[in-house]
Motif scaffolding. Structure first.
Motif, PDB file in Angstrom:
ATOM      1  N   HIS A 165       0.839  -1.206   0.000  1.00 29.66           N
ATOM      2  CA  HIS A 165       0.000   0.000   0.000  1.00 29.66           C
ATOM      3  C   HIS A 165       0.867   1.246   0.000  1.00 29.66           C
ATOM      4  O   HIS A 165       2.067   1.198   0.269  1.00 29.66           O
ATOM      5  CB  HIS A 165      -0.950   0.010   1.202  1.00 29.66           C
ATOM      6  CG  HIS A 165      -0.220  -0.050   2.511  1.00 29.66           C
ATOM      7  ND1 HIS A 165       0.336   1.053   3.110  1.00 29.66           N
ATOM      8  CD2 HIS A 165       0.055  -1.096   3.320  1.00 29.66           C
ATOM      9  CE1 HIS A 165       0.915   0.700   4.238  1.00 29.66           C
ATOM     10  NE2 HIS A 165       0.761  -0.611   4.391  1.00 29.66           N
ATOM     11  N   THR A 166       0.224   2.362  -0.305  1.00 32.38           N
ATOM     12  CA  THR A 166       0.887   3.663  -0.225  1.00 32.38           C
ATOM     13  C   THR A 166      -0.155   4.698   0.168  1.00 32.38           C
ATOM     14  O   THR A 166      -1.363   4.468   0.028  1.00 32.38           O
ATOM     15  CB  THR A 166       1.575   4.046  -1.554  1.00 32.38           C
ATOM     16  OG1 THR A 166       2.410   5.190  -1.332  1.00 32.38           O
ATOM     17  CG2 THR A 166       0.568   4.344  -2.653  1.00 32.38           C
ATOM     18  N   THR A 167       0.317   5.820   0.649  1.00 31.64           N
ATOM     19  CA  THR A 167      -0.570   6.892   1.076  1.00 31.64           C
ATOM     20  C   THR A 167      -0.429   8.074   0.124  1.00 31.64           C
ATOM     21  O   THR A 167       0.683   8.488  -0.208  1.00 31.64           O
ATOM     22  CB  THR A 167      -0.227   7.341   2.512  1.00 31.64           C
ATOM     23  OG1 THR A 167      -0.321   6.203   3.374  1.00 31.64           O
ATOM     24  CG2 THR A 167      -1.173   8.419   3.002  1.00 31.64           C
TER      25      THR A 167
ATOM     26  N   ILE B 104      -3.982   3.670  -0.544  1.00 30.06           N
ATOM     27  CA  ILE B 104      -4.270   2.802  -1.675  1.00 30.06           C
ATOM     28  C   ILE B 104      -3.630   1.453  -1.391  1.00 30.06           C
ATOM     29  O   ILE B 104      -2.421   1.364  -1.174  1.00 30.06           O
ATOM     30  CB  ILE B 104      -3.713   3.370  -2.989  1.00 30.06           C
ATOM     31  CG1 ILE B 104      -4.295   4.761  -3.260  1.00 30.06           C
ATOM     32  CG2 ILE B 104      -4.019   2.421  -4.151  1.00 30.06           C
ATOM     33  CD1 ILE B 104      -3.629   5.487  -4.417  1.00 30.06           C
ATOM     34  N   CYS B 105      -4.445   0.427  -1.361  1.00 28.89           N
ATOM     35  CA  CYS B 105      -3.978  -0.940  -1.167  1.00 28.89           C
ATOM     36  C   CYS B 105      -3.940  -1.602  -2.541  1.00 28.89           C
ATOM     37  O   CYS B 105      -4.903  -1.487  -3.302  1.00 28.89           O
ATOM     38  CB  CYS B 105      -4.929  -1.682  -0.223  1.00 28.89           C
ATOM     39  SG  CYS B 105      -4.401  -3.367   0.132  1.00 28.89           S
TER      40      CYS B 105
ATOM     41  N   VAL C 165      -9.179   1.435  -1.876  1.00 30.55           N
ATOM     42  CA  VAL C 165      -8.802   2.742  -1.366  1.00 30.55           C
ATOM     43  C   VAL C 165      -9.564   2.989  -0.087  1.00 30.55           C
ATOM     44  O   VAL C 165     -10.767   2.724  -0.008  1.00 30.55           O
ATOM     45  CB  VAL C 165      -9.109   3.862  -2.394  1.00 30.55           C
ATOM     46  CG1 VAL C 165      -8.778   5.229  -1.812  1.00 30.55           C
ATOM     47  CG2 VAL C 165      -8.365   3.620  -3.697  1.00 30.55           C
ATOM     48  N   ALA C 166      -8.876   3.500   0.920  1.00 30.04           N
ATOM     49  CA  ALA C 166      -9.505   3.866   2.176  1.00 30.04           C
ATOM     50  C   ALA C 166      -9.210   5.335   2.451  1.00 30.04           C
ATOM     51  O   ALA C 166      -8.076   5.784   2.243  1.00 30.04           O
ATOM     52  CB  ALA C 166      -8.999   2.996   3.322  1.00 30.04           C
ATOM     53  N   GLU C 167     -10.202   6.052   2.915  1.00 27.67           N
ATOM     54  CA  GLU C 167     -10.017   7.447   3.251  1.00 27.67           C
ATOM     55  C   GLU C 167      -9.812   7.557   4.751  1.00 27.67           C
ATOM     56  O   GLU C 167     -10.567   6.990   5.541  1.00 27.67           O
ATOM     57  CB  GLU C 167     -11.244   8.260   2.817  1.00 27.67           C
ATOM     58  CG  GLU C 167     -11.083   9.749   3.006  1.00 27.67           C
ATOM     59  CD  GLU C 167     -12.222  10.562   2.404  1.00 27.67           C
ATOM     60  OE1 GLU C 167     -12.146  11.785   2.503  1.00 27.67           O
ATOM     61  OE2 GLU C 167     -13.163   9.967   1.850  1.00 27.67           O
ATOM     62  N   MET C 168      -8.775   8.299   5.131  1.00 26.02           N
ATOM     63  CA  MET C 168      -8.496   8.520   6.548  1.00 26.02           C
ATOM     64  C   MET C 168      -9.204   9.795   6.983  1.00 26.02           C
ATOM     65  O   MET C 168      -9.099  10.826   6.316  1.00 26.02           O
ATOM     66  CB  MET C 168      -6.987   8.626   6.790  1.00 26.02           C
ATOM     67  CG  MET C 168      -6.238   7.371   6.425  1.00 26.02           C
ATOM     68  SD  MET C 168      -4.449   7.512   6.718  1.00 26.02           S
ATOM     69  CE  MET C 168      -3.962   8.652   5.443  1.00 26.02           C
TER      70      MET C 168
END
Length: 154
Positions: free
Chosen positions: A133-135, A141-142, A148-151
């Motif tokens: 993953h990366t941010t 983004i996995c 995709v996950a939103e923090m």
């Protein structure tokens, strides 16, 4: 259309593009400011993916790299493909697809205007480059599985 956009970008760099029948195994070639695209490629989407890689050679390669037994040639080929992946499947577009609620790989490839194999290769390249993953901004983004996950609260 993505293919037309890439043609315009190539023209801005002084690159000429020609479509002509090439040997079946050759999809595209770049040399000395000229790109040849195999006119037998059936879809504009696939032609766009091929053109992006050939433009990647313009931006990243030097000399004759046709002999892929040579490690320097293989590295330049990988760099050109990486350029194409980042051009057509940028991380920001992955986030944009998530926000547009694109769910399946097929729909995601359609959203981006690329082929499913090109999308898969781009994801594999990102996994190789970043790990699982990366941010990007407030999004994670996995790459496996793709998501995709939103923090919040950052």
């Amino acid at each position: 259309m993505l293919y037309d956009q890439l043609i315009r970008e190539a023209e801005q760099h002084g690159i000429d593009i020609y479509e002509k029948p090439l040997q079946k195994r050759i999809k595209g070639l770049y040399a000395d400011g000229v790109v040849w695209i195999n006119s037998r490629i059936p879809t504009m989407k696939e032609k766009a993916c091929i053109l992006a890689e050939e433009l990647g050679h313009y931006h990243t390669s030097a000399g004759d790299i046709l002999d892929q037994r040579d490690i320097v040639s293989r590295k330049q080929e990988k760099a050109a493909r990486g350029w194409a992946y980042e051009k057509l499947v940028p991380l920001e577009k992955i986030i944009e697809a998530h926000r547009a609620r694109v769910a399946s790989r097929h729909d995601f490839a359609e959203f981006l205007g690329v082929t499913e194999p090109f999308l898969q290769a781009a994801i594999e390249r990102y996994w190789e480059k970043y790990g699982r993953h990366t941010t990007v901004g407030r999004y994670v983004i996995c790459f496996d599985p793709l998501g995709v996950a939103e923090m919040f609260g950052c």
